[in-house]
Design a protein around this motif. Sequence first.
Motif, short mmCIF file in Angstrom:
data_model
loop_
_atom_site.label_atom_id
_atom_site.label_comp_id
_atom_site.label_asym_id
_atom_site.label_seq_id
_atom_site.Cartn_x
_atom_site.Cartn_y
_atom_site.Cartn_z
N CYS A 42 51.83 49.54 38.42
CA CYS A 42 51.94 49.46 39.52
C CYS A 42 53.02 50.83 40.10
CB CYS A 42 52.68 48.11 39.98
SG CYS A 42 51.61 46.66 39.63
N TYR A 88 40.61 42.38 42.07
CA TYR A 88 40.72 42.32 40.60
C TYR A 88 39.59 42.71 39.94
CZ TYR A 88 41.79 39.59 36.33
OH TYR A 88 42.21 39.47 35.10
N ARG A 128 48.65 46.38 47.51
CA ARG A 128 48.38 45.16 47.13
C ARG A 128 49.57 44.35 46.70
NH1 ARG A 128 44.83 46.21 49.71
NH2 ARG A 128 42.69 46.19 49.44
N VAL A 185 50.44 40.47 46.93
CA VAL A 185 51.27 39.85 46.02
C VAL A 185 52.65 39.95 46.58
CG1 VAL A 185 52.23 39.66 43.84
CG2 VAL A 185 49.82 40.27 44.11
N PHE A 327 47.67 38.27 39.43
CA PHE A 327 47.05 39.25 40.23
C PHE A 327 45.60 38.65 40.63
CE2 PHE A 327 48.79 43.61 38.76
CZ PHE A 327 49.82 43.12 39.34
#
Length: 331
Positions: A42, A88, A128, A185, A327
């Motif tokens: 990330c 995903y 995301r 998220v 996720f």
Amino acid sequence: MKIIDMHCDTIMALMNKTDNLRKSNNMIDLGKLQKGDYLLQCFAMFVPYVSKDNKENYSPFEMCNKMIDRYYLEIEQNKDLIAPAFTYEDIENNIKNNKMTALLTIEEGGVCLGNIEFLRNFYRLGVRMMTLTWNFKNEIATPNIDYFSVTREQIQKEGFKANTTDGLTEFGIEVVKEMNRLGMVIDCSHLGDKGFYDVIKYSTKPIVCSHSNARSVCNHPRNMTDDMLFKLKENGGVTGINYCRAFVKEENSLATVEDMIKHITYIKNLIGIDYVGLGSDFDGIGNSDIELKDASMMNKLIEGLKKEGYTQEEIDKICYKNVLRVFKANF
């Protein structure tokens, strides 16, 4: 062993420098990620928020967009090794194609400047995950450490204090609901204690605390109390172990792998193995006082977990499976 790291500040470290993502002196580059056997990194767009009426004419929104542009330039220049994920299924496809995955995140919800439209546009750009606050109060909420209301000198003299009174604003509640709807998220690291409980109340999807440890092991307000960990379990979320010495141990000495595993073991014994992951904070922290100095050294953590008697399935959950579950539930 595959690794998912929920938080790094590497793009910030690349801004206005000749370094690049493929090879650099930073704690994360593609060579180090390969050596560490990373599945997904990330990449946070870390933007230190300053209020809209500041005299320096600093635009967090503008800076965030510049960082996103740099992120995509780096990904495009290294598409033989890494690919972005927007769903995903993208992560699954990258695994099949033997490529590492890059996930675009934001650290500091203040970049939205109180506009829900900006949040939606960041989603359209590929974001995301978003940390609702950093260390400044913004239109969404108040953090545990608010540099608007206290100076660094005061903190050094009086210590850190958790914020148990100021939670989400009305706009913050709107942001939480919209992030759920979009498939972003919600990241509660840095958020004040009251704000965390508000997110738990309003979020319909699992959340993360991408780089936060256990406060009972190291008494720092950036870490999570036992009750917060129990609430995280009820939510189905995950917290990512932060490698920073200040959040790992109270003593001013080297933060070892053994010290990090104390947090993992504490969380495992308290709420179970399914709610802990990794969030290094690499390139946002120094490495002079931590044993895991960069992404290439993850084998030391794996070896340490095995030495402590962790099973392969437990190690898999810590390193990547727990985060993948969250996720999948979000996007």
